[in-house]
Write a protein that holds these residues in place. Structure first.
Motif, PDB file in Angstrom:
ATOM      1  N   PRO A 309     115.820 103.752  -0.207  1.00 57.38           N
ATOM      2  CA  PRO A 309     114.729 103.552   0.748  1.00 57.38           C
ATOM      3  C   PRO A 309     114.054 102.190   0.531  1.00 57.38           C
ATOM      4  CG  PRO A 309     114.566 105.700  -0.320  1.00 57.38           C
ATOM      5  CD  PRO A 309     115.583 104.910  -1.080  1.00 57.38           C
ATOM      6  N   HIS A 310     113.743 101.538   1.647  1.00 62.84           N
ATOM      7  CA  HIS A 310     113.016 100.274   1.618  1.00 62.84           C
ATOM      8  C   HIS A 310     111.859 100.335   2.608  1.00 62.84           C
ATOM      9  CE1 HIS A 310     116.501  98.800  -0.584  1.00 62.84           C
ATOM     10  NE2 HIS A 310     115.930  97.625  -0.741  1.00 62.84           N
ATOM     11  N   LEU A 311     110.872  99.513   2.360  1.00 58.61           N
ATOM     12  CA  LEU A 311     109.699  99.433   3.221  1.00 58.61           C
ATOM     13  C   LEU A 311     109.402  97.968   3.503  1.00 58.61           C
ATOM     14  CD1 LEU A 311     107.213 100.778   4.594  1.00 58.61           C
ATOM     15  CD2 LEU A 311     106.021 100.520   2.392  1.00 58.61           C
ATOM     16  N   LEU A 312     109.300  97.638   4.777  1.00 59.02           N
ATOM     17  CA  LEU A 312     109.011  96.261   5.187  1.00 59.02           C
ATOM     18  C   LEU A 312     107.625  96.214   5.803  1.00 59.02           C
ATOM     19  CD1 LEU A 312     110.198  93.367   5.485  1.00 59.02           C
ATOM     20  CD2 LEU A 312     110.995  94.061   7.743  1.00 59.02           C
ATOM     21  N   LEU A 313     106.782  95.347   5.282  1.00 59.93           N
ATOM     22  CA  LEU A 313     105.415  95.222   5.779  1.00 59.93           C
ATOM     23  C   LEU A 313     105.210  93.849   6.397  1.00 59.93           C
ATOM     24  CD1 LEU A 313     103.356  96.866   2.876  1.00 59.93           C
ATOM     25  CD2 LEU A 313     104.098  97.900   5.024  1.00 59.93           C
ATOM     26  N   ALA A 314     104.721  93.839   7.648  1.00 63.70           N
ATOM     27  CA  ALA A 314     104.348  92.590   8.313  1.00 63.70           C
ATOM     28  C   ALA A 314     102.842  92.486   8.308  1.00 63.70           C
ATOM     29  CB  ALA A 314     104.877  92.586   9.750  1.00 63.70           C
ATOM     30  N   SER A 315     102.341  91.276   8.097  1.00 61.03           N
ATOM     31  CA  SER A 315     100.896  91.086   8.007  1.00 61.03           C
ATOM     32  C   SER A 315     100.496  89.794   8.687  1.00 61.03           C
ATOM     33  CB  SER A 315     100.448  91.062   6.543  1.00 61.03           C
ATOM     34  OG  SER A 315     100.939  89.908   5.896  1.00 61.03           O
ATOM     35  N   ALA A 316      99.192  89.669   8.907  1.00 53.21           N
ATOM     36  CA  ALA A 316      98.656  88.491   9.584  1.00 53.21           C
ATOM     37  C   ALA A 316      98.438  87.326   8.640  1.00 53.21           C
ATOM     38  CB  ALA A 316      97.343  88.840  10.273  1.00 53.21           C
ATOM     39  N   PHE A 323     109.842  95.883   0.226  1.00 54.90           N
ATOM     40  CA  PHE A 323     109.702  96.683  -0.985  1.00 54.90           C
ATOM     41  C   PHE A 323     110.890  97.650  -1.075  1.00 54.90           C
ATOM     42  CE2 PHE A 323     105.510  95.388   0.287  1.00 54.90           C
ATOM     43  CZ  PHE A 323     104.804  95.153  -0.881  1.00 54.90           C
ATOM     44  N   HIS A 324     111.283  98.009  -2.295  1.00 61.84           N
ATOM     45  CA  HIS A 324     112.307  99.043  -2.481  1.00 61.84           C
ATOM     46  C   HIS A 324     111.787 100.118  -3.419  1.00 61.84           C
ATOM     47  CE1 HIS A 324     114.323  96.737  -6.090  1.00 61.84           C
ATOM     48  NE2 HIS A 324     113.023  96.605  -6.078  1.00 61.84           N
ATOM     49  N   PHE A 330     107.133 102.167  -4.869  1.00 65.93           N
ATOM     50  CA  PHE A 330     107.635 100.997  -4.182  1.00 65.93           C
ATOM     51  C   PHE A 330     107.323  99.739  -4.991  1.00 65.93           C
ATOM     52  CE2 PHE A 330     107.679 103.534  -0.178  1.00 65.93           C
ATOM     53  CZ  PHE A 330     108.989 103.251   0.190  1.00 65.93           C
ATOM     54  N   GLU A 331     108.351  98.917  -5.205  1.00 62.97           N
ATOM     55  CA  GLU A 331     108.203  97.646  -5.894  1.00 62.97           C
ATOM     56  C   GLU A 331     108.646  96.522  -4.961  1.00 62.97           C
ATOM     57  OE1 GLU A 331     106.834  97.263  -8.726  1.00 62.97           O
ATOM     58  OE2 GLU A 331     106.835  99.304  -9.561  1.00 62.97           O
TER      59      GLU A 331
END
Length: 470
Positions: A309-316, A323-324, A330-331
């Motif tokens: 599992p991975h997590l992708l975060l978009a920000s301003a 992250f994985h 999550f790291e």
């Protein structure tokens, strides 16, 4: 033979309108300027046109003329025909089903015609291996890439003769920021998220009117929507309250499963907030990990890479961060270069690869592909005023829709030849007014595309498949 063919040309063309070339002479007489036998009538310059082909006709030679087109009905009824030649004419294509019912054909000669080897000849390529007749087809006159190639050497599998179209179907007079399909007791439903109205609106299919209609409202502050990680959703799901407010300005929420446990992540867009991972514990969801604090996250995307599992975060405030999942948390793994000011991210898989659609409000939106260690730029698409760049798999086509607040929204299709998104069509009229989300739903054998709009009504389009070889 050329002179005879000239008149037969005229007679054959008229056959498409119900007039043929064979003639059964009354009282044994043959029309002037014609030579007749029991199997054929060959005429030149005759003022009298026979009304139909004789069903006993065996041979028909229409060569060295200027035939440019033939009706699909021109040969209807010639069930005894064994030899047919349309050689050395001006035919660029033949109508589908021209040879239907001609089961006795043993020789067909189509040489010397300027065939355009596009979707119009696909049916001919598929027909030739199915008949017990020798067929001479000659060379292609176009397109340029196939010029001088013999038709019999073409592979029908290489022809792309299936098109698609999204046509307007219905307008729902409700604006929305999100749209999601779900099912209950094998019946499909669609929910429109309307946070500005403090509710979610559930739509159902009206089988008598063959349209979507509102069925129920879920009110609350914030609105309560069907958002549970379960195989099916209850008709009116209970909203699970959180013991503490993990987010100040929640901008996105995504469901995921971690170590066989249902969780969801809430992206926090506030300056002092922190994106939070919540997992189920008993009757509720509780915060498990805070990550990416102080970055004003606008979007979260859950995906699987390398079997994890991975997590992708978009920000301003910075480039998207990937992250994985490692040892129960999550790291940070990497970020995405060349990707500033990304508002949202969505991924899709095709041909064994993982692609990423990056939405940018100002500048070019981007398509990236995972290379095993990071996402690398594959394609840029001009966009202005874009809040949504959403991939959707509809039927056999991988589409991606680029919404716009200032112009028509654009539909792209992934082409297998070059691995790029190519323009397919624009959505409208009616035009979408500030689209924010798209969803695909299948119902009663029909495929629909929902477009939730922030400043206008929700629009529904129907997906149609087109046979370009017809």
């Amino acid at each position: 033979m050329a002179g005879t063919g000239t008149l037969l040309l005229r007679l054959l063309l008229l056959a498409g309108a119900g007039v043929g070339v064979a003639w059964r002479p009354p009282k044994g007489k043959c029309p002037p300027r014609c030579s007749c036998s029991k199997d054929s009538a060959l005429c030149e310059g005759s003022p009298d046109l026979p009304e139909s082909f004789s069903p006993t006709l065996l041979s028909l030679f229409i060569e060295d003329n200027s035939i440019g087109s033939i009706s699909k009905n021109a040969l209807r009824g010639l069930r005894s025909l064994t030899h047919l030649s349309l050689a050395d004419n001006h035919l660029e294509a033949l109508p589908r089903f021209l040879f239907r019912g001609l089961e006795t054909l043993t020789h067909v000669d189509l040489r010397g015609n300027p065939f355009q080897c596009d979707c119009r000849v696909l049916w001919l390529l598929q027909w030739m291996p199915t008949v017990n007749a020798s067929v001479g087809t000659g060379d292609c006159a176009g397109p340029t890439a196939l010029t001088h190639m013999q038709l019999r050497h073409l592979d029908p599998k290489t022809f792309k003769c299936r098109g698609i179209e999204l046509s307007w179907f219905q307008t729902v007079g409700e604006s929305a920021l999100g749209v999601e399909p779900f099912s209950y007791q094998a019946e499909p439903y669609v929910v429109l998220a309307q946070p500005f109205a403090g509710r979610c609106l559930i739509l159902t299919w009206d089988y008598s009117l063959q349209r979507f209609r509102p069925e129920e409202e879920l009110s609350g502050e914030p609105p309560c929507c069907p958002f549970l990680p379960a195989p099916s959703l209850p008709r009116r799901p209970d909203c699970l309250s959180l013991p503490t407010a993990p987010s100040v300005v929640p901008n996105d929420a995504e469901i995921l499963w971690l170590d066989e446990q249902p969780c969801f992540v809430v992206a926090d867009a506030s300056k002092a907030g922190s994106t939070t991972l919540l997992c189920r514990d008993g009757p509720g969801f509780y915060p498990r990990q805070s990550l990416h604090a102080w970055h004003r996250d606008t979007d979260a995307e859950v995906l699987e890479l390398d079997g994890r599992p991975h997590l992708l975060l978009a920000s301003a405030s910075q480039r998207p961060v990937l992250f994985h999942w490692v040892s129960g948390r999550f790291e940070r793994r990497t970020d995405i270069p060349e990707a500033e000011d990304v508002y949202a991210t969505r991924h899709f898989q095709a041909g064994g690869d993982v692609f990423l659609c990056l939405t940018r409000y100002i500048g070019d939106s981007m398509v990236m592909r995972w290379d095993g260690s990071m996402f690398r730029l594959l394609q840029k698409l001009p966009s202005r005023g874009t809040h949504v760049f959403q991939p959707l798999l509809i039927a056999r086509d991988q589409l991606a829709i680029l919404g716009s607040d200032f112009a028509f929204s654009q539909v792209f299709r992934l082409e297998s030849e070059n691995g790029l998104l190519e323009p397919l069509q624009e959505l409208g009229p009616p035009a979408l007014v500030a689209p924010r989300a798209f969803a695909h739903i299948i119902l009663a054998g029909r495929r629909f595309l929902f477009a939730a709009c922030f400043k206008g009504p929700t629009q529904i389009y129907q997906h149609h498949e087109l046979d370009l070889s017809a």
